[in-house]
Write a protein that holds these residues in place. Structure first.
Motif, PDB file in Angstrom:
ATOM      1  N   MET A   1     -13.239  32.997   0.299  1.00 57.91           N
ATOM      2  CA  MET A   1     -14.569  32.698  -0.232  1.00 57.91           C
ATOM      3  C   MET A   1     -15.018  31.315   0.204  1.00 57.91           C
ATOM      4  O   MET A   1     -14.244  30.354   0.175  1.00 57.91           O
ATOM      5  CB  MET A   1     -14.548  32.792  -1.754  1.00 57.91           C
ATOM      6  N   CYS A   2     -16.266  31.208   0.584  1.00 56.02           N
ATOM      7  CA  CYS A   2     -16.841  29.929   0.967  1.00 56.02           C
ATOM      8  C   CYS A   2     -17.078  29.103  -0.301  1.00 56.02           C
ATOM      9  O   CYS A   2     -17.692  29.593  -1.249  1.00 56.02           O
ATOM     10  CB  CYS A   2     -18.160  30.143   1.702  1.00 56.02           C
ATOM     11  N   PRO A   3     -16.616  27.849  -0.308  1.00 61.93           N
ATOM     12  CA  PRO A   3     -16.836  27.017  -1.492  1.00 61.93           C
ATOM     13  C   PRO A   3     -18.270  26.492  -1.596  1.00 61.93           C
ATOM     14  O   PRO A   3     -18.659  25.962  -2.628  1.00 61.93           O
ATOM     15  CB  PRO A   3     -15.843  25.867  -1.299  1.00 61.93           C
ATOM     16  N   GLN A   4     -19.063  26.676  -0.545  1.00 59.18           N
ATOM     17  CA  GLN A   4     -20.433  26.149  -0.526  1.00 59.18           C
ATOM     18  C   GLN A   4     -21.502  27.204  -0.821  1.00 59.18           C
ATOM     19  O   GLN A   4     -22.611  26.858  -1.192  1.00 59.18           O
ATOM     20  CB  GLN A   4     -20.727  25.535   0.849  1.00 59.18           C
ATOM     21  N   CYS A   5     -21.177  28.479  -0.601  1.00 54.95           N
ATOM     22  CA  CYS A   5     -22.175  29.541  -0.821  1.00 54.95           C
ATOM     23  C   CYS A   5     -21.450  30.828  -1.209  1.00 54.95           C
ATOM     24  O   CYS A   5     -20.265  30.801  -1.537  1.00 54.95           O
ATOM     25  CB  CYS A   5     -23.044  29.742   0.432  1.00 54.95           C
ATOM     26  N   GLU A   6     -22.119  31.953  -1.156  1.00 57.25           N
ATOM     27  CA  GLU A   6     -21.541  33.219  -1.600  1.00 57.25           C
ATOM     28  C   GLU A   6     -20.859  34.009  -0.493  1.00 57.25           C
ATOM     29  O   GLU A   6     -20.450  35.146  -0.704  1.00 57.25           O
ATOM     30  CB  GLU A   6     -22.630  34.070  -2.251  1.00 57.25           C
ATOM     31  N   PHE A   7     -20.712  33.441   0.707  1.00 58.76           N
ATOM     32  CA  PHE A   7     -20.083  34.135   1.821  1.00 58.76           C
ATOM     33  C   PHE A   7     -18.633  34.481   1.482  1.00 58.76           C
ATOM     34  O   PHE A   7     -17.900  33.659   0.938  1.00 58.76           O
ATOM     35  CB  PHE A   7     -20.129  33.256   3.078  1.00 58.76           C
ATOM     36  N   GLN A   8     -18.227  35.730   1.819  1.00 57.97           N
ATOM     37  CA  GLN A   8     -16.854  36.188   1.606  1.00 57.97           C
ATOM     38  C   GLN A   8     -16.393  36.954   2.836  1.00 57.97           C
ATOM     39  O   GLN A   8     -17.186  37.625   3.493  1.00 57.97           O
ATOM     40  CB  GLN A   8     -16.767  37.131   0.402  1.00 57.97           C
ATOM     41  N   THR A   9     -15.110  36.871   3.129  1.00 60.71           N
ATOM     42  CA  THR A   9     -14.536  37.607   4.252  1.00 60.71           C
ATOM     43  C   THR A   9     -13.046  37.797   4.004  1.00 60.71           C
ATOM     44  O   THR A   9     -12.454  37.085   3.189  1.00 60.71           O
ATOM     45  CB  THR A   9     -14.761  36.863   5.595  1.00 60.71           C
ATOM     46  N   LEU A  10     -12.455  38.762   4.698  1.00 58.89           N
ATOM     47  CA  LEU A  10     -11.014  38.961   4.603  1.00 58.89           C
ATOM     48  C   LEU A  10     -10.275  38.117   5.642  1.00 58.89           C
ATOM     49  O   LEU A  10      -9.071  37.968   5.561  1.00 58.89           O
ATOM     50  CB  LEU A  10     -10.663  40.435   4.800  1.00 58.89           C
TER      51      LEU A  10
ATOM     52  N   LYS B   1      -9.522  34.574   7.475  1.00 60.51           N
ATOM     53  CA  LYS B   1      -9.650  33.123   7.337  1.00 60.51           C
ATOM     54  C   LYS B   1     -10.410  32.532   8.522  1.00 60.51           C
ATOM     55  O   LYS B   1     -11.209  31.623   8.364  1.00 60.51           O
ATOM     56  CB  LYS B   1      -8.283  32.465   7.204  1.00 60.51           C
ATOM     57  N   GLY B   2     -10.177  33.064   9.717  1.00 64.40           N
ATOM     58  CA  GLY B   2     -10.869  32.581  10.905  1.00 64.40           C
ATOM     59  C   GLY B   2     -12.377  32.739  10.799  1.00 64.40           C
ATOM     60  O   GLY B   2     -13.142  31.882  11.256  1.00 64.40           O
ATOM     61  N   ASP B   3     -12.814  33.841  10.194  1.00 66.74           N
ATOM     62  CA  ASP B   3     -14.254  34.048  10.004  1.00 66.74           C
ATOM     63  C   ASP B   3     -14.824  33.029   9.028  1.00 66.74           C
ATOM     64  O   ASP B   3     -15.948  32.561   9.184  1.00 66.74           O
ATOM     65  CB  ASP B   3     -14.534  35.468   9.500  1.00 66.74           C
ATOM     66  N   LEU B   4     -14.043  32.671   8.004  1.00 66.44           N
ATOM     67  CA  LEU B   4     -14.497  31.659   7.054  1.00 66.44           C
ATOM     68  C   LEU B   4     -14.620  30.297   7.741  1.00 66.44           C
ATOM     69  O   LEU B   4     -15.604  29.582   7.538  1.00 66.44           O
ATOM     70  CB  LEU B   4     -13.544  31.560   5.856  1.00 66.44           C
ATOM     71  N   VAL B   5     -13.626  29.951   8.551  1.00 65.97           N
ATOM     72  CA  VAL B   5     -13.670  28.677   9.275  1.00 65.97           C
ATOM     73  C   VAL B   5     -14.894  28.638  10.189  1.00 65.97           C
ATOM     74  O   VAL B   5     -15.620  27.645  10.241  1.00 65.97           O
ATOM     75  CB  VAL B   5     -12.361  28.464  10.076  1.00 65.97           C
ATOM     76  N   GLU B   6     -15.141  29.735  10.894  1.00 65.01           N
ATOM     77  CA  GLU B   6     -16.317  29.811  11.778  1.00 65.01           C
ATOM     78  C   GLU B   6     -17.610  29.691  10.972  1.00 65.01           C
ATOM     79  O   GLU B   6     -18.541  28.997  11.362  1.00 65.01           O
ATOM     80  CB  GLU B   6     -16.276  31.135  12.537  1.00 65.01           C
ATOM     81  N   HIS B   7     -17.683  30.372   9.832  1.00 61.35           N
ATOM     82  CA  HIS B   7     -18.854  30.297   8.955  1.00 61.35           C
ATOM     83  C   HIS B   7     -19.085  28.865   8.491  1.00 61.35           C
ATOM     84  O   HIS B   7     -20.207  28.365   8.532  1.00 61.35           O
ATOM     85  CB  HIS B   7     -18.658  31.213   7.741  1.00 61.35           C
ATOM     86  N   MET B   8     -18.015  28.212   8.050  1.00 58.09           N
ATOM     87  CA  MET B   8     -18.139  26.838   7.546  1.00 58.09           C
ATOM     88  C   MET B   8     -18.647  25.901   8.644  1.00 58.09           C
ATOM     89  O   MET B   8     -19.524  25.068   8.396  1.00 58.09           O
ATOM     90  CB  MET B   8     -16.783  26.339   7.027  1.00 58.09           C
ATOM     91  N   ALA B   9     -18.109  26.041   9.841  1.00 56.32           N
ATOM     92  CA  ALA B   9     -18.515  25.167  10.948  1.00 56.32           C
ATOM     93  C   ALA B   9     -19.978  25.385  11.316  1.00 56.32           C
ATOM     94  O   ALA B   9     -20.706  24.432  11.603  1.00 56.32           O
ATOM     95  CB  ALA B   9     -17.622  25.403  12.162  1.00 56.32           C
ATOM     96  N   ALA B  10     -20.422  26.639  11.286  1.00 56.25           N
ATOM     97  CA  ALA B  10     -21.793  26.951  11.692  1.00 56.25           C
ATOM     98  C   ALA B  10     -22.808  26.713  10.581  1.00 56.25           C
ATOM     99  O   ALA B  10     -23.912  26.249  10.828  1.00 56.25           O
ATOM    100  CB  ALA B  10     -21.869  28.409  12.155  1.00 56.25           C
TER     101      ALA B  10
END
Length: 117
Positions: free
Chosen positions: A91-100, A102-111
């Protein structure tokens, strides 16, 4: 007098001729359908079978949960793991984004939230 034995190189040449389909081409050869460059005939044959095969048989790996079809079994496995397996949700600590993944979360956070991760 009996004929002389064949030169010592003859068996090596015969072996090279048998292995010719496996050898590298002089330069990468583009796929005639998509332009992807491949260096060996066996790679081109596999590419044509898996990427450009027509018909339902080319997508014979079917997800039992959503009926999506895949050409390769590991693509189906990745799909199931990503979309249908109950796992630890990232889960993204900044918004409601969720993924299974971890790499997708890191990419989401960076972008989406640069400088916060």
């Amino acid at each position: 007098a009996p004929p002389p034995p064949p030169p010592a190189q003859a068996p090596a040449r015969r072996a090279a001729a048998r292995a010719a389909p496996e050898r590298l081409w002089d330069k990468p050869t583009p796929c005639p359908l998509c332009g992807k460059e491949l260096c060996r005939r066996v790679d081109m044959d596999r590419h044509m079978r898996t990427v450009h095969a027509d018909g339902v048989a080319s997508r014979s790996h079917v997800c039992t949960q959503c009926d999506k079809r895949f050409k390769l079994p590991h693509h189906l496995k990745a799909h199931v793991k990503t979309f249908h397996v109950e796992g630890k949700v990232q889960m993204c600590p900044q918004c409601e984004f969720q993924t299974l993944k971890k790499g997708d979360l890191v990419e989401h956070m960076a972008a989406t939230h640069p400088g916060t991760y």
